[in-house]
Motif scaffolding. Structure first.
Motif, PDB file in Angstrom:
ATOM      1  N   HIS A 112       4.496  11.044 -13.744  1.00 13.41           N
ATOM      2  CA  HIS A 112       4.313  11.637 -12.137  1.00 13.41           C
ATOM      3  C   HIS A 112       4.660  10.600 -11.578  1.00 13.41           C
ATOM      4  O   HIS A 112       3.329   9.381 -11.804  1.00 13.41           O
ATOM      5  CB  HIS A 112       3.150  12.421 -12.150  1.00 13.41           C
ATOM      6  N   HIS A 113       5.302   9.954 -11.075  1.00 16.16           N
ATOM      7  CA  HIS A 113       5.068   8.543 -10.381  1.00 16.16           C
ATOM      8  C   HIS A 113       4.614   8.049  -9.660  1.00 16.16           C
ATOM      9  O   HIS A 113       4.226   7.118  -9.313  1.00 16.16           O
ATOM     10  CB  HIS A 113       6.440   8.879  -9.580  1.00 16.16           C
ATOM     11  N   LEU A 114       3.477   8.792  -8.975  1.00 16.17           N
ATOM     12  CA  LEU A 114       2.858   8.888  -7.749  1.00 16.17           C
ATOM     13  C   LEU A 114       1.343   8.874  -9.038  1.00 16.17           C
ATOM     14  O   LEU A 114      -0.032   7.622  -8.397  1.00 16.17           O
ATOM     15  CB  LEU A 114       1.969   9.782  -6.943  1.00 16.17           C
TER      16      LEU A 114
ATOM     17  N   THR B 244       5.405  -1.805  -5.136  1.00 15.39           N
ATOM     18  CA  THR B 244       6.367  -0.667  -4.251  1.00 15.39           C
ATOM     19  C   THR B 244       6.809  -0.141  -5.861  1.00 15.39           C
ATOM     20  O   THR B 244       6.265  -0.665  -6.690  1.00 15.39           O
ATOM     21  CB  THR B 244       7.457  -1.436  -4.011  1.00 15.39           C
ATOM     22  N   ASP B 245       7.622   0.540  -5.759  1.00 14.62           N
ATOM     23  CA  ASP B 245       8.216   1.115  -7.293  1.00 14.62           C
ATOM     24  C   ASP B 245       8.494  -0.199  -8.126  1.00 14.62           C
ATOM     25  O   ASP B 245       9.272  -1.113  -8.380  1.00 14.62           O
ATOM     26  CB  ASP B 245       9.318   1.986  -6.896  1.00 14.62           C
ATOM     27  N   ASN B 246       7.673  -0.118  -9.339  1.00 14.89           N
ATOM     28  CA  ASN B 246       8.011  -1.012 -10.547  1.00 14.89           C
ATOM     29  C   ASN B 246       7.457  -0.203 -12.380  1.00 14.89           C
ATOM     30  O   ASN B 246       6.731   0.967 -12.247  1.00 14.89           O
ATOM     31  CB  ASN B 246       7.248  -1.885 -10.524  1.00 14.89           C
TER      32      ASN B 246
ATOM     33  N   GLY C  72       1.346   6.978 -11.292  1.00 18.04           N
ATOM     34  CA  GLY C  72       1.195   5.685 -11.911  1.00 18.04           C
ATOM     35  C   GLY C  72       1.515   4.336 -10.795  1.00 18.04           C
ATOM     36  O   GLY C  72       0.120   3.501 -10.461  1.00 18.04           O
ATOM     37  N   HIS C  73       1.597   4.792  -9.406  1.00 14.04           N
ATOM     38  CA  HIS C  73       0.837   4.349  -8.199  1.00 14.04           C
ATOM     39  C   HIS C  73      -0.588   5.142  -8.209  1.00 14.04           C
ATOM     40  O   HIS C  73      -0.698   3.242  -7.910  1.00 14.04           O
ATOM     41  CB  HIS C  73       1.502   4.463  -7.314  1.00 14.04           C
ATOM     42  N   LEU C  74      -0.932   5.317  -8.615  1.00  6.03           N
ATOM     43  CA  LEU C  74      -2.758   5.760  -8.463  1.00  6.03           C
ATOM     44  C   LEU C  74      -3.401   4.750  -9.312  1.00  6.03           C
ATOM     45  O   LEU C  74      -4.265   4.428  -9.263  1.00  6.03           O
ATOM     46  CB  LEU C  74      -2.420   7.581  -8.885  1.00  6.03           C
TER      47      LEU C  74
HETATM   48 ZN    ZN Z   1       6.996   4.432  -5.356  1.00  9.02          ZN
END
Ligand code: ZN
Ligand code: KG4
Length: 345
Positions: free
Chosen positions: A110-112, A299-301, A114-116
């Protein structure tokens, strides 16, 4: 365990190599900003096609730089959702293709998540449990995080996300895409408080957000009279201060409500300097610790996906099965709360 991470959910192609003992061994990012700039936003089909061109050369590049070979990989982690369907499919297809060929596991993230977890790439890393303020282009959420897969939603935006509000307000001020960083830069030369904007829902008594009224308030100010460069900068500064006030106020309220002492900030808006300054000041005043990802991992990575994949695999062991041979899917819409803890899976 060496994990390759692939992120292709929107307009950045990110890849990374994460080793469970040695940490991050390398990462690379290709931003499509220039590709979409003429259109004032991301064009999904162009994004997908460009991801196809970028992923494998970037993977070759980071493997080479890290002195590793494809055969050293133990797993491939990729963003399964949420995001643009076509863009996600590129990352998922390449991840499963690699996993099938190398006879290793592919794990969809899940992308979020990842951010989390991205602040865990920094040192010192926050320990569980913590409150996470997730502020990206599509999400503005406060979560209680007790461990991998143990997420409780404390508050959410009722309309626009914070990043979306930055982007839309930037557009109103005539700034180029992507609006958030451009607005923040303009705000640097302005003074907050000369124009007054609301702090939406700051006193609502819950942990929810609303940002669409703020954008409308900016529009009202702009329509009142022609603006010179200084006035635009002052509006940008006031807008940024209003968003920061709300995000700080709600984060502090979430810490109080959960009686936790650690705050983790994640997502693109987490790169905002004023927000960081105000959160750091609040932390000092109120006696909590605040953790940020490195600026490049806000940011996205790919690094956050490689890390999240490695943590999931370590936690779940063999319970994460290789679905490469059975086909796969992507999830353009996917609530983070639907993730179940690996132990319960
Ligand atoms: Zn993102
Ligand atoms: O997390 P992210 O890279 O992508 C999503 O998953 O959405 O976040 C992108 C968002 C955009 O809305 C962008 O304008 C905003 O983060 N952003 C910023 C800054 N840098 C990126 N907003 C305010 N200040 C910044 N310095």
């Amino acid at each position: 365990m060496l994990v390759l991470g692939i992120e292709t959910s929107c307009d950045e192609t990110g890849v990374a190599l994460y080793h469970t003992e040695r940490g991050l061994l390398g990462h690379a990012l290709y931003s499509q900003v220039a590709l979409h700039a003429d259109y004032g936003g991301v064009v999904p089909e162009l994004a997908s096609r460009d991801h196809i061109r970028r992923v494998l050369p970037l993977v070759r590049e980071i493997l080479g730089k890290a002195g590793s070979a494809r055969g050293d990989l133990d797993a491939v982690a990729y963003t399964e959702g949420p995001g643009l369907a076509g863009a996600l499919l590129v990352g998922a297809s390449i991840a499963h293709g690699l996993a099938y060929a190398l006879e290793i596991r592919a794990v969809g993230l899940h992308h979020l998540e990842g951010h989390l977890l991205s602040p865990l790439l920094s040192r010192p890393a926050p320990a569980f449990p913590f409150v996470a303020l997730l502020v990206s282009g599509g999400h503005t959420q406060l979560m209680r995080v007790d461990g991998i897969g143990q997420y409780e939603l404390l508050g959410d935006t009722l309309d626009d996300a914070a990043g979306e509000a930055f982007d839309k307000t930037a557009k109103l001020l005539g700034l180029p895409y992507p609006g958030g960083p451009a607005l923040a830069e303009l705000a640097d030369s302005g003074v907050a408080g000369l124009f007054t904007l609301p702090r939406p829902m700051l006193a609502s008594g819950d942990l929810n957000f609303s940002f669409s009224g703020l954008k409308t308030a900016v529009l009202t100010v702009i329509n009142r009279r022609p603006l010179d460069e200084r006035a635009r900068a002052d509006i940008a500064a006031e807008f940024q201060a209003a968003v920061a006030d709300v995000l700080v106020g709600k984060s502090v309220a979430a810490l109080r409500r959960t009686a936790l002492k650690r705050l983790v900030v994640a997502g693109g808006v987490g790169a905002n300097r004023l927000l960081r300054e105000r959160l750091t000041a609040a932390a000092r005043r109120q006696g909590f610790d605040v953790f940020y990802p490195e600026l490049e991992f806000c940011t996205d990575n790919g690094a956050m996906i490689a890390l999240a994949g490695a943590m999931r695999l370590q936690e779940a062991g063999s319970r994460i099965e290789d679905r490469g041979s059975r086909g796969f899917t992507v999830r353009p819409r996917w609530d983070l709360e639907q993730l179940v803890a690996p132990a319960a899976a």
